[in-house]
Design a protein around this motif. Structure first.
Motif, PDB file in Angstrom:
ATOM      1  N   VAL A  77       0.832  -1.215   0.000  1.00 67.05           N
ATOM      2  CA  VAL A  77       0.000   0.000   0.000  1.00 67.05           C
ATOM      3  C   VAL A  77       0.863   1.260   0.000  1.00 67.05           C
ATOM      4  O   VAL A  77       0.641   2.180  -0.786  1.00 67.05           O
ATOM      5  CB  VAL A  77      -0.980   0.002   1.205  1.00 67.05           C
ATOM      6  N   ILE A  78       1.876   1.293   0.864  1.00 66.37           N
ATOM      7  CA  ILE A  78       2.712   2.505   0.983  1.00 66.37           C
ATOM      8  C   ILE A  78       3.506   2.745  -0.305  1.00 66.37           C
ATOM      9  O   ILE A  78       3.598   3.876  -0.786  1.00 66.37           O
ATOM     10  CB  ILE A  78       3.685   2.416   2.194  1.00 66.37           C
ATOM     11  N   THR A  79       4.077   1.679  -0.874  1.00 65.31           N
ATOM     12  CA  THR A  79       4.876   1.860  -2.100  1.00 65.31           C
ATOM     13  C   THR A  79       3.979   2.217  -3.284  1.00 65.31           C
ATOM     14  O   THR A  79       4.384   2.969  -4.166  1.00 65.31           O
ATOM     15  CB  THR A  79       5.705   0.591  -2.432  1.00 65.31           C
ATOM     16  N   GLN A  80       2.764   1.709  -3.276  1.00 60.78           N
ATOM     17  CA  GLN A  80       1.828   2.041  -4.364  1.00 60.78           C
ATOM     18  C   GLN A  80       1.344   3.494  -4.247  1.00 60.78           C
ATOM     19  O   GLN A  80       1.282   4.225  -5.227  1.00 60.78           O
ATOM     20  CB  GLN A  80       0.638   1.090  -4.297  1.00 60.78           C
ATOM     21  N   GLU A  81       1.015   3.921  -3.038  1.00 63.26           N
ATOM     22  CA  GLU A  81       0.443   5.256  -2.840  1.00 63.26           C
ATOM     23  C   GLU A  81       1.513   6.350  -2.794  1.00 63.26           C
ATOM     24  O   GLU A  81       1.270   7.483  -3.197  1.00 63.26           O
ATOM     25  CB  GLU A  81      -0.384   5.293  -1.546  1.00 63.26           C
TER      26      GLU A  81
END
Length: 313
Positions: free
Chosen positions: A67-71
């Protein structure tokens, strides 16, 4: 809110909690913030448009990284924590997982991706012998909860990412879908039912309106400030005085309030006697301006009336 950064993306963990929902409210009012709200399970906030909600269990490290790397937000505000002081004492492994290990994971991601990390901490890192406290006073936690929050602070301070730690005290407020109560709602609810209350008279706190704490989070994000800040209300109460003030505000029967000593309680974790914060740094650098406790109760009252009116329709 006047932002130093005109627009930025903000990811909030624990967005279904009281503070998380208040951050969502303020971010939506601001209109300049690209908000990503994350929490476990379905979104509890009554408004579902104007931001993105992601179902995220932050104990799932792989999913968290995904989630963090995508967002790739500009800022993360971490409100997720195990905050039940006695539960932490009874489940030290669970407490450590959520309050320390997850922070370590978030810090590593923030270092890797150049994200500003804003973390919520607590007055329970202090032993309560010398309150009110300034930011650089010596911590000495009495409980596993306090120790876990201090351990997380150490991890953050040693990191190379941009970081801000906001310590707070006894947060109260109301949201549409409450997962748990807080001292103001507990006292009001019990007194309205005519229930006698045993309330300690030997612990002192500065209760914090959830809106004020949310505002501090957004000020820290917008201004990009770093370091430790103390964020609370400005009124200093013994707990029995706080509950009496709640009774006075809603004109409830104060004779139901029985003062007791904390030594008579069989709580798993010891509590600090006298905390409270000096707020000068937050006022000066963040422009933090908390409500008085009376003003905070008026905010809660307004919101409860609106909630009742909506529930009746």
């Amino acid at each position: 809110m006047t932002s130093t950064r005109s627009t930025f993306s903000l990811l909030v963990t624990g967005s279904n909690g009281l503070l998380g929902q208040k951050i969502t409210d303020l971010a939506l009012q601001d209109g300049q913030i690209d908000l990503i709200a994350t929490s476990r399970g379905e979104n509890r906030h009554p408004v579902s448009t104007g931001y993105r909600y992601i179902d995220l269990d932050i104990l799932d490290k792989q999913r968290l990284r995904e989630v963090i790397t995508q967002e790739r937000p500009d800022v993360i505000v971490n409100t997720a924590a195990m905050t039940h002081v006695d539960v932490c004492e009874q489940d030290p492994a669970g407490c450590r997982r959520l309050n320390v290990d997850t922070v370590e994971e978030l810090v590593a991601l923030c270092e890797e991706l150049g994200i500003h990390f804003i973390h919520l901490s607590t007055d329970f890192i202090f032993d309560g012998q010398h309150g009110p406290y300034a930011e650089d006073d010596e911590p000495n936690p009495l409980s596993l909860y306090g120790q876990s929050k201090l351990d997380a602070e150490h991890l953050i301070r040693q990191s190379s990412c941009k970081w801000t730690i906001l310590r707070t005290i006894l947060v109260y407020g109301v949201v549409a879908d409450m997962s748990r109560s807080n001292i103001v709602l507990w006292a009001k609810g019990a007194l309205e039912k005519g229930q006698p209350l045993n309330v300690v008279n030997d612990q002192w706190r500065m209760p914090t309106l959830a809106e004020d704490l949310a505002q501090a989070c957004l000020l820290a994000a917008a201004k990009g400030v770093e370091g430790v800040f103390h964020i609370s209300g400005e009124d200093f109460f013994a707990i029995d005085e706080l509950v009496a003030a709640v009774a006075d505000y809603w004109q409830l029967d104060k004779s139901l309030i029985k003062q007791i000593s904390s030594t008579t309680l069989s709580q798993a974790a010891p509590r600090p006697a006298r905390t409270g914060f000096h707020l000068d740094k937050a006022r000066k650098i963040l422009g933090y301006a908390p409500h008085s406790f009376q003003e905070g109760l008026a905010v809660v009252d307004r919101q409860l009336r609106a909630k009742d009116a909506k529930d009746k329709n």
